[in-house]
Design an enzyme around this catalytic site. Sequence first.
Site, PDB file in Angstrom:
ATOM      1  N   ILE A  19      33.970 109.070  56.505  1.00  0.00           N
ATOM      2  CA  ILE A  19      34.269 109.408  57.599  1.00  0.00           C
ATOM      3  C   ILE A  19      33.387 109.661  58.566  1.00  0.00           C
ATOM      4  CG2 ILE A  19      36.102 110.471  57.938  1.00  0.00           C
ATOM      5  CD1 ILE A  19      37.299 111.052  55.382  1.00  0.00           C
ATOM      6  N   SER A 127      41.951 118.961  53.525  1.00  0.00           N
ATOM      7  CA  SER A 127      42.579 117.855  52.490  1.00  0.00           C
ATOM      8  C   SER A 127      44.598 117.944  52.098  1.00  0.00           C
ATOM      9  CB  SER A 127      41.747 117.938  51.379  1.00  0.00           C
ATOM     10  OG  SER A 127      42.515 116.989  50.509  1.00  0.00           O
ATOM     11  N   TYR A 151      39.232 120.762  43.357  1.00  0.00           N
ATOM     12  CA  TYR A 151      39.541 120.137  44.173  1.00  0.00           C
ATOM     13  C   TYR A 151      40.302 120.922  45.153  1.00  0.00           C
ATOM     14  CZ  TYR A 151      39.904 117.311  48.193  1.00  0.00           C
ATOM     15  OH  TYR A 151      38.867 116.101  49.231  1.00  0.00           O
ATOM     16  N   ILE A 210      44.815 101.050  36.792  1.00  0.00           N
ATOM     17  CA  ILE A 210      46.042 101.783  37.392  1.00  0.00           C
ATOM     18  C   ILE A 210      46.333 103.136  35.737  1.00  0.00           C
ATOM     19  CG2 ILE A 210      48.479 102.343  37.646  1.00  0.00           C
ATOM     20  CD1 ILE A 210      48.148  99.282  38.698  1.00  0.00           C
TER      21      ILE A 210
HETATM   22  C1  UD1 Z   1      42.323 111.705  47.788  1.00  0.00           C
HETATM   23  C2  UD1 Z   1      40.539 111.365  48.347  1.00  0.00           C
HETATM   24  C3  UD1 Z   1      40.452 113.430  48.354  1.00  0.00           C
HETATM   25  C4  UD1 Z   1      40.992 113.418  49.715  1.00  0.00           C
HETATM   26  C5  UD1 Z   1      43.080 112.760  49.013  1.00  0.00           C
HETATM   27  C6  UD1 Z   1      44.077 113.758  49.803  1.00  0.00           C
HETATM   28  C7  UD1 Z   1      38.578 110.321  47.400  1.00  0.00           C
HETATM   29  C8  UD1 Z   1      37.857 109.894  46.373  1.00  0.00           C
HETATM   30  N1  UD1 Z   1      39.584 111.274  46.699  1.00  0.00           N
HETATM   31  O1  UD1 Z   1      42.440 112.006  46.850  1.00  0.00           O
HETATM   32  O2  UD1 Z   1      39.250 113.127  48.962  1.00  0.00           O
HETATM   33  O3  UD1 Z   1      41.565 114.756  50.278  1.00  0.00           O
HETATM   34  O4  UD1 Z   1      42.985 111.835  48.663  1.00  0.00           O
HETATM   35  O5  UD1 Z   1      45.249 113.245  49.739  1.00  0.00           O
HETATM   36  O6  UD1 Z   1      38.846 109.527  47.586  1.00  0.00           O
HETATM   37  N2  UD1 Z   1      43.968 105.976  40.947  1.00  0.00           N
HETATM   38  C9  UD1 Z   1      44.354 104.723  40.005  1.00  0.00           C
HETATM   39  N3  UD1 Z   1      42.965 104.171  39.274  1.00  0.00           N
HETATM   40  C10 UD1 Z   1      41.394 104.677  40.004  1.00  0.00           C
HETATM   41  C11 UD1 Z   1      41.516 105.193  40.736  1.00  0.00           C
HETATM   42  C12 UD1 Z   1      42.492 105.698  41.364  1.00  0.00           C
HETATM   43  O7  UD1 Z   1      45.322 104.366  39.531  1.00  0.00           O
HETATM   44  O8  UD1 Z   1      40.802 103.556  39.590  1.00  0.00           O
HETATM   45  C13 UD1 Z   1      44.999 106.689  40.902  1.00  0.00           C
HETATM   46  C14 UD1 Z   1      44.764 108.393  40.816  1.00  0.00           C
HETATM   47  O9  UD1 Z   1      45.392 108.828  39.518  1.00  0.00           O
HETATM   48  C15 UD1 Z   1      45.576 108.520  42.232  1.00  0.00           C
HETATM   49  C16 UD1 Z   1      45.446 107.558  42.846  1.00  0.00           C
HETATM   50  O10 UD1 Z   1      44.711 106.590  42.827  1.00  0.00           O
HETATM   51  O11 UD1 Z   1      47.049 108.762  41.494  1.00  0.00           O
HETATM   52  C17 UD1 Z   1      44.524 108.031  44.491  1.00  0.00           C
HETATM   53  O12 UD1 Z   1      43.560 108.580  43.711  1.00  0.00           O
HETATM   54  P1  UD1 Z   1      42.201 108.818  44.721  1.00  0.00           P
HETATM   55  O13 UD1 Z   1      41.866 107.813  45.794  1.00  0.00           O
HETATM   56  O14 UD1 Z   1      41.553 109.072  43.843  1.00  0.00           O
HETATM   57  O15 UD1 Z   1      43.160 110.409  45.829  1.00  0.00           O
HETATM   58  P2  UD1 Z   1      43.893 111.322  45.198  1.00  0.00           P
HETATM   59  O16 UD1 Z   1      43.301 111.812  44.166  1.00  0.00           O
HETATM   60  O17 UD1 Z   1      44.767 111.255  45.860  1.00  0.00           O
END
Ligand code: UD1
Length: 320
Positions: A19, A127, A151, A210
């Site tokens: 970002i 966040s 976090y 997922i």
């Molecule tokens: C993200 C950000 C965080 C931010 C927050 C604000 C990242 C790493 N995290 O966290 O910095 O402060 O949003 O809301 O950018 N998932 C899967 N499969 C995968 C990876 C993730 O299913 O391979 C799922 C996770 O379990 C979660 C969702 O996708 O339910 C989002 O995950 P992620 O992109 O890591 O973001 P957040 O934890 O929401």
Amino acid sequence: MAGLTMTKNAVVTGAAGFIASHLVDLLLDKGFSVIGIDNLRTGSIQNLVEPLKNSNFQLLKEDICNKRFPDLVKEDIDVIFHLAAISSVLLSVENPILVNDTNVVGTVNVLEMARKHDVERFVLSSSAAVYGNPESLPVREETALNPLSPYAASKISAEMYSISYGNLYGMTPIIFRYFNVFGPRQENSEYSGVIPIFINQGLQNNDITIEGDGRQTRSFIFVNDVVEATYLGSQLNDASGQILNLSGTDSIRILDLARLIKNRIPDSTSNIVHRDAREGDVKDSIGSMERTSEVLGFSPTVPFESGLDRTASWYRSHLD
Ligand code: UD1
């Protein structure tokens, strides 16, 4: 809306990150002189190729946790954008001490830099994780905070330290609570966001993984919108002292995201598979943008699917 201030010298922490590097681009376009600071742990110098050609930009390779950090910059500073952080919920569960050092101790160091330079504006990138699982959605800024992970706790602490410096020294912060930001340059690793992970799994014909049942929802906002709003906040007197959500406008189930991404890569042979849900995961996350649009006169402009296309083509052209 209040008048514009003329802030010209900016420090951006985490400048080589996803970002912050886009914010550096924008600030240079607006005629700022920018000092970027980054320890290059997760940030990439590749993200700063263009700024490094610009005489208004300099990069300091330094860690915000370093004790000498507050005295690092000799030049005058008008505004500090503090984006350096460990952004992974997963990593915070695995290594809470590292995340506390970076996100909390590091923030205090950056605030000390701000105090010593008597900055006009301190902008903290916080966040949506601070809300946990709120009772009602879209979540508003006054909602009680509930950290579900180290976090989230570290981001609440960073917010509180910023507010305390505002109360003590009059450098009233602007706090942005970013929801799920996506776009070109987002790192692709197990600790990065779900969009780069799914796109790269699709492009490389690996399983799209997922976590849990995939019914959890997120609201994604494109990085250009995020940095535009962050910049606006730094320029408007009325934004001073505000806590503002930066969220997308639609809720998307992770399961639907996986399908959407797979469909955008028609030649992909990836399968969508499930594995264990993540510890400390938020169930549903979408923010109210009412206050943000009132204060900044800003609403996101990039539709989710066109942001996704721009992101997918960026990764396509950056595959090793
Ligand atoms: C993200 C950000 C965080 C931010 C927050 C604000 C990242 C790493 N995290 O966290 O910095 O402060 O949003 O809301 O950018 N998932 C899967 N499969 C995968 C990876 C993730 O299913 O391979 C799922 C996770 O379990 C979660 C969702 O996708 O339910 C989002 O995950 P992620 O992109 O890591 O973001 P957040 O934890 O929401």
